[in-house]
Scaffold this motif. Structure first.
Motif, PDB file in Angstrom:
ATOM      1  N   VAL A 171       1.130  -1.447  -0.216  1.00  0.00           N
ATOM      2  CA  VAL A 171       0.151  -0.327   0.619  1.00  0.00           C
ATOM      3  C   VAL A 171       0.575   1.279  -0.172  1.00  0.00           C
ATOM      4  CG1 VAL A 171      -1.730   1.115   1.458  1.00  0.00           C
ATOM      5  CG2 VAL A 171      -1.803  -1.214   1.140  1.00  0.00           C
ATOM      6  N   ASN A 187       1.301   4.459  -3.005  1.00  0.00           N
ATOM      7  CA  ASN A 187       0.844   5.688  -2.867  1.00  0.00           C
ATOM      8  C   ASN A 187       2.057   6.610  -2.472  1.00  0.00           C
ATOM      9  OD1 ASN A 187      -1.710   6.019  -2.053  1.00  0.00           O
ATOM     10  ND2 ASN A 187      -0.948   3.781  -0.944  1.00  0.00           N
ATOM     11  N   ALA A 236      -9.253  10.761  -3.054  1.00  0.00           N
ATOM     12  CA  ALA A 236      -9.318   9.204  -3.963  1.00  0.00           C
ATOM     13  C   ALA A 236      -9.731   8.416  -3.127  1.00  0.00           C
ATOM     14  CB  ALA A 236      -7.486   9.123  -3.316  1.00  0.00           C
ATOM     15  N   GLN A 263      -9.918   3.666  -4.289  1.00  0.00           N
ATOM     16  CA  GLN A 263      -8.992   2.758  -4.862  1.00  0.00           C
ATOM     17  C   GLN A 263     -10.237   2.118  -5.760  1.00  0.00           C
ATOM     18  OE1 GLN A 263      -5.650   0.580  -3.053  1.00  0.00           O
ATOM     19  NE2 GLN A 263      -6.472   2.157  -0.876  1.00  0.00           N
ATOM     20  N   ALA A 299     -17.026   8.797   2.493  1.00  0.00           N
ATOM     21  CA  ALA A 299     -15.693   8.806   3.513  1.00  0.00           C
ATOM     22  C   ALA A 299     -15.631  10.054   2.507  1.00  0.00           C
ATOM     23  CB  ALA A 299     -15.056   8.534   4.529  1.00  0.00           C
ATOM     24  N   GLN A 300     -15.255  10.274   1.702  1.00  0.00           N
ATOM     25  CA  GLN A 300     -14.505  11.076   0.859  1.00  0.00           C
ATOM     26  C   GLN A 300     -16.258  11.479   0.114  1.00  0.00           C
ATOM     27  OE1 GLN A 300     -14.005   7.849   0.363  1.00  0.00           O
ATOM     28  NE2 GLN A 300     -12.704   7.109  -0.592  1.00  0.00           N
ATOM     29  N   VAL A 345     -13.465   4.142   9.111  1.00  0.00           N
ATOM     30  CA  VAL A 345     -14.058   5.112   8.378  1.00  0.00           C
ATOM     31  C   VAL A 345     -13.302   6.427   8.408  1.00  0.00           C
ATOM     32  CG1 VAL A 345     -16.326   6.281   8.435  1.00  0.00           C
ATOM     33  CG2 VAL A 345     -16.268   3.925   7.955  1.00  0.00           C
ATOM     34  N   VAL A 368      -9.799   6.524   6.723  1.00  0.00           N
ATOM     35  CA  VAL A 368     -11.089   7.103   4.817  1.00  0.00           C
ATOM     36  C   VAL A 368     -11.035   8.181   4.951  1.00  0.00           C
ATOM     37  CG1 VAL A 368     -11.817   7.039   3.258  1.00  0.00           C
ATOM     38  CG2 VAL A 368     -10.735   4.692   4.194  1.00  0.00           C
ATOM     39  N   GLY A 369     -11.972   9.493   6.011  1.00  0.00           N
ATOM     40  CA  GLY A 369     -12.375  10.497   5.666  1.00  0.00           C
ATOM     41  C   GLY A 369     -11.732  11.687   6.379  1.00  0.00           C
ATOM     42  N   PRO A 418      -8.155   8.327   2.319  1.00  0.00           N
ATOM     43  CA  PRO A 418      -8.797   7.059   1.542  1.00  0.00           C
ATOM     44  C   PRO A 418      -7.717   5.886   1.183  1.00  0.00           C
ATOM     45  CG  PRO A 418      -9.442   8.624   0.503  1.00  0.00           C
ATOM     46  CD  PRO A 418      -8.643   9.318   0.868  1.00  0.00           C
ATOM     47  N   THR A 419      -7.189   5.963   0.799  1.00  0.00           N
ATOM     48  CA  THR A 419      -6.080   4.723   0.182  1.00  0.00           C
ATOM     49  C   THR A 419      -4.932   4.299   1.060  1.00  0.00           C
ATOM     50  OG1 THR A 419      -3.684   6.709  -0.234  1.00  0.00           O
ATOM     51  CG2 THR A 419      -5.360   6.099  -2.433  1.00  0.00           C
ATOM     52  N   TYR A 420      -4.989   4.073   2.099  1.00  0.00           N
ATOM     53  CA  TYR A 420      -4.793   3.591   3.198  1.00  0.00           C
ATOM     54  C   TYR A 420      -5.471   3.328   4.392  1.00  0.00           C
ATOM     55  CZ  TYR A 420      -0.530   6.668   2.654  1.00  0.00           C
ATOM     56  OH  TYR A 420       0.705   6.831   1.884  1.00  0.00           O
ATOM     57  N   ARG A 421      -6.709   2.822   2.737  1.00  0.00           N
ATOM     58  CA  ARG A 421      -8.312   2.335   3.992  1.00  0.00           C
ATOM     59  C   ARG A 421      -7.791   0.999   4.348  1.00  0.00           C
ATOM     60  NH1 ARG A 421     -13.321   2.521   1.526  1.00  0.00           N
ATOM     61  NH2 ARG A 421     -14.327   2.193   3.213  1.00  0.00           N
ATOM     62  N   ASP A 422      -6.814   0.062   3.304  1.00  0.00           N
ATOM     63  CA  ASP A 422      -6.680  -1.025   4.068  1.00  0.00           C
ATOM     64  C   ASP A 422      -4.814  -1.413   4.727  1.00  0.00           C
ATOM     65  OD1 ASP A 422      -6.850  -2.612   0.457  1.00  0.00           O
ATOM     66  OD2 ASP A 422      -8.286  -2.074   2.151  1.00  0.00           O
TER      67      ASP A 422
END
Lengths: 327, 404, 300
Positions: free
Chosen positions: A144, A148, B208, B210, B218-219, C261, C264-265, C269-273
């Motif tokens: 990840v 990024n 962004a 994925q 959220a976004q 959540v 992400v908020g 959001p790209t670090y969600r996982d």
């Protein structure tokens, strides 16, 4: 002296093979051969962690990724500079490239080893299943992060890596990883690892510093995974984070398990088999993954020891007992 | 150490080498036929793209069958399709196989720029032309003069979207919601931003997600707080549809604007009414009366019982451009044309023929394809107009055309 | 402030889904000490069975609660069966083998379900029909909640209570507790350990299937690989709460959902996982037994 002579002969032979091989094999088969070699390095290095020391690590692709990207960045920004500088000084280009590649690979390996250290130190306190998930987690976190970081191309991939890897260096890496593994297996260090694998609590009770040995195994395994990653990068000339997913880690585990946990030759054979087999099965491509997963299940049910169990092929037995082995 | 190591690896290595060498020395098919290679992601994350490409090429082949019994210049055409499992290194392997084992005369593929970039250097080095139907990263054709693409670049598409938003819709403040896992989406977002700000617009926030994500609340909540005039969603249809739904659920009423990644018959199925009043730029509009497009549409519907997406259409055009170039070579230079046959694989006649074929492909001008009139410019990219599609009452309707 | 509460609502909804899946993990681990990697794929199968049932009975054309209930129940029953089959054919033979073998087998089953799903269902995402008409409600402070989210919460809570009832008040539930405590002693007491294990798998799979259908209600895109990430995250949730501990799975699930959540908020959001794994690492370093877990000394 004898060792030096054998080493020189081997290097000479490898260089000769490297030059002659393209005459006999078309680029497709060359490619399969190279990928086999890289798979062998990955499998044998993982065997050190999973097979010798009995630690469930399922994030090996993460270390491969670190090695791949570090060595690629080095080559692209610094390595090419060195090559042109050396060429300007009259050094033949092949030699300059080889030198730059070696430095890049070692840097990649060291970066991966460092990551292995930082991952291993806290995680190796944990028991089997938890360690598995944590290593999986680290593998995913690494991926990840790479996805990024714009400087390494993020999700778009990293093209333009100088394609310096060839058969010679892949073979050298294979010999290195197998040699190191064998050395460890036959040493007291190795005995400590096996003891930890067999019964960690007993080993600790007998005075083996289990955490230290586990971390060392982890670091060495990660180092070679990084080297494999560097070779991968310099052969494909292009990197993309999708090549280092959880699935890749599982493929490497499948090789180690198929070969037999703890058996170096098993890992080698399984790595070759699992790299060549998908090529042979191209006609059944839709079924390929289904067959692959069924193979894993059936193998675990019927023969969890894998192909070789924890034994090794001892070639000298085939040639008769020419040298007495210490009992 | 070394001797034992060598002794241990030697048998395995020898076995491997022997097997590979024996197989490698084996002869290749030396029949009189034209073999075309195709590689795509038939399995894995992007399986739908590979399947669309394959379908488009099949229709082209089907038409060749009815036109001339599947032959060009008297030689039968055979297409070999390989799956790269959505992985770049696998793409490199299959392209290598197509070139060295199947001895193809041209490679069709890929959709994702990451996989095209993996396969292009191999084609370039081997002197085999490669036509990518829909890779949009500029770097793909920069690999060399044997690499072509059938679609416009995202630079152009970004400009189109910017012009549409700023000039046609007259909206100046937008939010961008891009797919950070897709080079296509990131690139398109970037080009849009450049063009849009040059036209006087401003990007008030950029979020962004994925590809594969299911939840964008959220976004969207963050975007809602900034009150944009429109939301730019330069991603793929699977997420675009969901984003539209969730946006409406959260009370966002602004139009969503996207790129050709939205193109799919499933888009309206997933997005439903939430997509009304949204727009996206595309290679074609399915309701256009263009006869070539309608003919392709009909054939596709008959064979595959569904509508094609732009990827399928571009693949169809790519295959036809290739067939057209081969036909021209057969007419203009029959002796060189013979070099393309599998029987001459590996000979100098073949390399000569490949060079000529490459030149003919590069000379494609005003080719009337299903996805528009295609002219390949000096960078081997397709110069063709883009259309903007509007979604009205759950249907896709042509809105406007933008010329390069 | 509105944004924060909105995120909380979303987080609790997701959290209850993770909790449902986590319950299956925690029960199986409690009994077998096995991480059932295939559990996330059972969740995926639940969504697909629900999809086919919904299309078969035409639930989308005439949305009503009865048909929706049928979809849910059929998915649960089908996946319960799947769970039993997996246990019988894949896990039972490796019960005596090492933990690594069992883990690898679980990974193999997971891959089989995923790729089998691609083969059978096709890799392209399907769209789960709207079996409940969507409606929004605004509760205080401008925060919206959809009736789907309410249904998810309600059904999850109901199922969790049902599970608790089964585990604490029924004989078979007590047998489950006994087997997870000490299988040998339990079998000496006349409990058929095999049957209990099968029953546990069935229960867990039914819960995962319910989670699959519930999620598909709200996020209608389903595809064969959709179970990988939620499966892993639910496992992390189970560990968070204390693996083997049923209320712990619920707590872990909620923490997981809300944390995700919020990250992400407010962060990216790209670090969600990645957040799931970061949480895992933190909890394992700080409190390995989990929030509600008790540290059990390893007997040698």
């Amino acid at each position: 002296m004898k060792r030096l002579a054998v080493a020189a002969v081997t290097i000479g032979a490898l260089a000769a093979v490297d030059m002659l091989l393209p005459r006999f094999l078309n680029p497709y088969f060359m490619r399969v051969l190279m990928l086999c070699g890289i798979s062998i390095v990955l499998a044998v290095s993982l065997n050190l962690i999973n097979g010798f020391t009995g630690q469930f690590s399922i994030g090996h692709a993460g270390f491969m990724a670190i090695g791949a990207y570090s060595s690629a960045i080095f080559s692209m920004h610094i390595g090419v500079g060195w090559v042109s500088a050396l060429s300007a000084l009259g050094v033949p280009q092949g030699l300059a490239q080889a030198a730059a590649l070696v430095v890049a690979l070692i840097l990649g390996g060291l970066a991966a080893a460092l990551a292995g250290y930082f991952v291993g130190l806290p995680s190796l306190r944990l028991r089997g299943d938890y360690l598995a998930i944590v290593t999986l987690g680290f593998g995913e976190i690494i991926r990840v992060i790479i996805t990024n970081v714009n400087a390494v191309g993020a999700a778009r991939g990293l093209p333009g890596i100088p394609a310096w890897a060839n058969f010679f260096w892949v073979a050298v890496a294979v010999i290195a990883v197998v040699g190191v593994s064998m050395r460890i297996a036959n040493s007291t260090h190795g005995r400590a690892l096996f003891a930890i694998r067999d019964d960690e609590v007993a080993a600790e009770a007998l005075g083996v510093d289990t955490t230290r040995y586990k971390v060392i195994a982890f670091v060495i395994g990660s180092f070679f995974a990084g080297i494999a990653g560097g070779l991968f990068a310099h052969y494909n000339a292009y990197l993309h984070p999708n090549s280092f997913t959880f699935l890749k880690s599982i493929e490497i585990i499948a090789m180690v398990v198929l070969g037999g946990l703890g058996s170096i030759t098993g890992s080698i054979l399984a790595a070759i088999l699992l790299t060549v087999l998908p090529e042979a099965l191209r006609s059944a491509q839709e079924l390929r993954m289904v067959l692959y997963s069924m193979m894993i299940i059936v193998l675990m049910i019927t023969r969890p020891g894998g192909l070789m169990g924890s034994r090794e092929i001892d070639v000298r037995r085939w040639f008769g007992r020419r040298r007495a082995r210490p009992a | 150490m070394t001797s034992r190591t060598v002794l241990r690896i030697a048998p395995a290595a020898a076995l491997l080498l022997a097997v590979l060498t024996a197989a490698g020395c084996g002869g290749s098919a030396s029949q009189e036929e034209l073999v075309v290679g195709e590689f795509g992601s038939l399995t894995g994350n992007d399986a739908t793209f590979g399947t669309s490409t394959k379908n488009g090429v099949e229709i082209a082949l089907q038409e060749l069958q009815s036109r001339s019994a599947g032959k060009i210049g008297g030689l039968p055409v055979r297409v070999v399709v390989e799956d790269d499992q959505s992985k770049p290194e696998e793409a490199a392997t299959v392209v290598q196989k197509l070139i060295n084992q199947d001895r193809v005369i041209t490679v069709l593929g890929e959709v994702a720029s990451s996989r095209s970039l993996a396969g292009a250097p191999i084609c370039q080095n081997a002197g085999v032309p490669m036509i990518s139907p829909s890779s949009t990263n500029p770097r793909v054709t920069q690999v060399g003069d044997y690499i072509f693409r059938m679609c416009f670049l995202d630079q152009f598409q970004g400009t189109v979207m910017a012009r549409f938003t700023a000039q046609t819709l007259n909206l100046k403040k937008v939010a961008i919601l891009k797919d950070s896992k897709s080079d296509y989406s990131v690139g398109l977002a970037q080009f849009f931003t450049e063009a849009f700000t040059a036209l006087g617009g401003s990007i008030i926030t950029e979020q962004a997600y994925q590809s594969g994500d299911n939840d964008f609340r959220a976004q969207l909540t963050a975007i809602k707080a900034k009150r944009p005039d429109a939301i730019i969603v330069p991603g793929y249809y699977t997420e675009a549809g969901l984003i539209a739904r969730q946006a409406r659920e959260l009370g966002l009423k602004q139009p969503l604007i996207g790129g050709d990644g939205w193109e799919s018959e499933k888009l309206t199925e997933i997005g439903g009414e939430a997509l009304n009043g949204c727009y996206y730029s595309n290679h074609w509009a399915l309701d256009s009366p263009d006869p070539k497009l309608q003919a392709f549409l009909q054939s596709y519907r008959d064979k595959f019982k569904g509508d094609p997406d732009a990827i399928g259409g571009l693949a169809y055009d790519a295959a036809n451009v290739l067939f057209g170039a081969i036909e021209k070579l057969a007419e203009q230079d029959p002796s060189a044309f013979k070099g393309l046959s599998s029987a001459h694989a590996g000979s100098s006649a073949r390399s000569e023929a490949e060079k000529k074929l490459r030149d003919l492909i590069a000379a494609t001008t005003n080719y009337a394809g299903a996805t528009g009139t295609i002219t390949l410019d000096q960078n081997r990219n397709a110069s063709k107009p883009a259309v903007v599609i509007e979604i009205k009452d759950g249907k896709k309707v042509f809105n406007s055309t933008f010329n390069p | 402030m509105t944004e924060f509460f909105q995120q909380l609502v979303n987080g609790v909804t997701w959290g209850s889904v993770y909790a449902l899946i986590a319950l299956g993990y925690t029960m199986v681990y409690g009994i077998l000490r096995l991480i059932n990697f295939a559990h996330g794929d059972v969740y995926m199968l639940g969504a697909f069975f629900g999809y086919f049932t919904a299309r078969f009975i035409g639930a989308a054309h005439d949305p009503n609660p009865l048909k929706a209930l049928m979809v849910l129940l059929s998915a649960m029953v089908a996946c319960g069966l799947v769970g039993v089959v997996i246990e019988r054919f894949a896990y039972k033979p490796v019960r005596r083998s090492s933990r690594l073998s069992a883990l690898i087998t679980a990974i193999g089953v997971s891959l089989l379900l995923e790729n089998g799903g691609i083969l059978v269902f096709g890799a392209d995402p399907k769209f789960f029909p709207q079996i409940i008409t969507a409606r929004e409600f605004t509760i205080a402070h401008g925060v919206t909640i959809s009736n789907q989210q309410l249904i998810i919460l309600a059904v999850s809570v109901a199922l969790m209570f049902a599970l608790r009832f089964i585990v604490t008040r029924t004989r078979v539930g007590k047998a489950m507790q006994a087997v997870s405590f000490n299988p040998t002693a339990a079998s000496l007491m006349g409990i058929s350990v095999d049957r209990i294990i099968t029953f546990t798998f069935m229960l867990g799979s039914m819960l995962a299937a319910a989670a699959g259908v519930l999620v598909a209600l709200q996020n209608p895109k389903i595809e064969p690989l959709m179970g990988i990430m939620p499966g892993l995250k639910a496992f992390v949730a189970a560990v968070l709460g204390g693996i083997g501990n049923v209320p712990g799975a619920v707590v872990g699930g909620l923490v997981m959902g809300i944390a995700e959540v919020l990250v992400v908020g407010y962060i990216s959001p790209t670090y969600r996982d990645a957040i799931a794994f970061v949480l895992l690492i933190v909890i394992l370093l700080v409190r390995p037994a989990g929030i509600l877990g008790r540290h059990v000394a390893e007997k040698v």
